[in-house]
Structures are given as structure tokens and as C-alpha cells.
Design an enzyme around this catalytic site. Structure first.
Site, PDB file in Angstrom:
ATOM      1  N   ASP A   1       0.831  -1.202   0.000  1.00 48.51           N
ATOM      2  CA  ASP A   1       0.000   0.000   0.000  1.00 48.51           C
ATOM      3  C   ASP A   1       0.873   1.262   0.000  1.00 48.51           C
ATOM      4  OD1 ASP A   1      -2.356   1.431   0.046  1.00 48.51           O
ATOM      5  OD2 ASP A   1      -2.585   1.327   2.217  1.00 48.51           O
TER       6      ASP A   1
ATOM      7  N   ASN B   1     -10.743  -2.638  -5.694  1.00 51.04           N
ATOM      8  CA  ASN B   1      -9.934  -1.668  -6.442  1.00 51.04           C
ATOM      9  C   ASN B   1     -10.471  -1.410  -7.842  1.00 51.04           C
ATOM     10  OD1 ASN B   1      -6.750  -2.749  -5.016  1.00 51.04           O
ATOM     11  ND2 ASN B   1      -8.172  -1.168  -4.324  1.00 51.04           N
TER      12      ASN B   1
END
Length: 262
Positions: A41, A89
Site C-alpha cells: 500500500d 480496487n
């Protein structure tokens, strides 16, 4: 403990190379986790901070991921799972999704061209997730790499188009079909049966889950498998990750007493 802290202070004072060597020697003497899973991330925020394009941010993150994998394998970790792209996502703006997949395809092609590196380390590559949601190029490369490295006991698992809830839903659907067909009795359904229908049923639960970027949540990652995993949240964005950050995560893991609910 006081002596150990003093050694850390002296090592830090003498400089990072010395401290890094010292920390690595300490980690290698302790119990090494068998399976480490990572939530990769911070690429976008890193790009924004550096005034870079999203694509460049993801490319830098992909390069760091390759380096990270080398660190993990060098430490003797048998199973590595990288959470690179979730089912959620896909909701991001189209240009972001395209940038991620473009960087991912570039890195997979590079890994494919150097597939002997995984073979020499006896590591099997595989993708876990809803593969039918992936672009054809990525799916094709992944399938070739899976076929080329099958049979090794150590694994590199790339979680793309992956969601923990989606995995459980898909497992339940498979089980429901068997019950409907009469090949499975509902009373026989237990933890082992559910595990058998997950994306990678042979993969041991992660001992340690590390997340970069400072966020402190699992974000729908390995929800079934993480029941007793140790969690470590690293403050730096993925592109900024250093080997010392990984070593600190493992050292923290080694200091914990795992109880597995007892």
C-alpha cells in the site's frame, strides 16, 4: 531488555549499515515465520508526495516489490503472499486501474523473463483471486509462469482481483453445488471442507501480515486465513520500504507469544 536497547542505540549511532547487519543477525537467530503476507500500500500517496504520475508511482512500487521478495526469500521464508489488487480496487477511476495493471504487466513480464530465479530457489508462482476479472495479458503471463514453476514446495502467491469475502463466497458456492449434486452431506461441512475450497487450499495460514503506508486494517485480505496471524503496520509507503523496515517487522513478530486462542 535494557542491554538490548543499549545495543540498538549504539548500532544506530554507528550508522545504518552496521545497524542493518546487526539487526539481520538478530533476526536470523530467532524463529523465522513460515508464511509472510504483505498488503502493498501507498503507491498513489508516494506519487502525489513526489509530484509523480500514478503510473510512475506504481512502477516504483513494483520495483520495490521485487526487492522485497528477494529479502524475504533470502531470510528463508517459504511462502510469500503479496496483496497487489483487490476486487474493490476495480471501483477506482479507470486511469488508475489501467496504470496499476500496466505496471503489473511490465513487472510480470520481467519476472517471466527471469523465471529461472524462482526455479533456482524452488519457488512456485501462482495468482490467487478471481482470475476471470483480470486483463487477458496479465492472465496469460500468469498462467505460463504457474505452469513453468509448478511442483515446488515453496510459493510466491500474487493476490490480484482478490477479496477475502469474495474468496469465502466462491468457496460457499462450490460447496453448495456439491451439496445440491449429492456428493457432499451438509453435516460434513467443517473448517477443513471450507479450506479445501479456498483459492490456495494447500497454503498454510500466514504467520505474519505486514501492511505498508501506515494504514491499520486488513482491507478484506485473507479473512479466513488470518484468524491467528500476527499483524504489523509499517509507517512508510511501499516505494520507500527499506530492508531494515522488514527486519523490524520480523523482529517484532519474534518477540510475540503466539497463543492461537488459548
Amino acid at each position: 531488555m535494557g542491554l538490548l536497547k543499549a545495543v540498538y542505540r549504539v548500532a544506530s549511532f554507528l550508522g545504518m549499515p552496521f545497524y542493518l547487519r546487526y539487526l539481520e543477525s538478530v533476526v536470523r537467530e530467532g524463529p523465522i515465520p513460515k508464511h509472510v503476507a504483505l498488503i502493498l500500500d501507498g503507491n498513489r500517496r508516494y506519487a502525489i508526495k513526489r509530484s509523480l504520475s500514478w503510473l510512475e508511482g506504481y512502477r516504483i512500487g513494483a520495483n520495490k516489490t521485487k526487492e522485497l521478495l528477494e529479502w524475504l526469500l533470502d531470510l528463508g521464508i517459504e511462502h510469500v503472499t503479496l496483496f497487489a489488487f483487490s476486487t474493490e480496487n476495480f471501483r477506482r477511476p479507470k486511469d488508475q486501474v489501467e496504470a496499476i495493471f500496466k505496471a503489473m504487466e511490465e513487472k510480470l513480464l520481467e519476472l517471466k523473463e527471469n523465471i529461472d530465479t524462482l526455479k533456482e530457489r524452488e519457488v512456485s508462482f501462482r495468482v490467487v483471486g478471481r482470475k476471470d476479472m483480470l486483463p487477458e495479458g496479465i492472465r496469460s503471463i500468469a498462467e505460463e509462469m504457474e505452469a513453468s514453476t509448478s511442483g515446488f514446495s515453496k510459493t510466491l502467491n500474487l493476490a490480484i482481483a482478490y477479496g477475502g469475502r469474495a474468496e469465502i463466497v466462491d468457496a460457499v458456492r462450490k460447496i453448495a453445488r456439491k451439496v445440491k449434486e449429492g456428493t457432499l452431506n451438509p453435516d460434513e461441512i467443517d473448517d477443513d471442507v471450507i479450506r479445501m475450497h479456498l483459492y490456495a487450499p494447500d497454503l498454510p495460514d500466514p504467520d505474519l501480515i505486514v501492511r505498508t503506508s501506515g494504514e491499520e486494517r486488513l482491507s478484506n485480505f485473507l479473512l479466513w486465513q488470518s484468524a491467528y496471524s500476527e499483524l504489523y503496520f509499517c509507517e512508510v509507503y511501499l516505494p520507500e520500504l527499506r530492508k531494515v523496515d522488514l527486519l523490524r517487522a520480523i523482529r517484532d513478530y519474534q518477540r510475540r507469544k503466539r497463543r492461537f486462542g488459548s
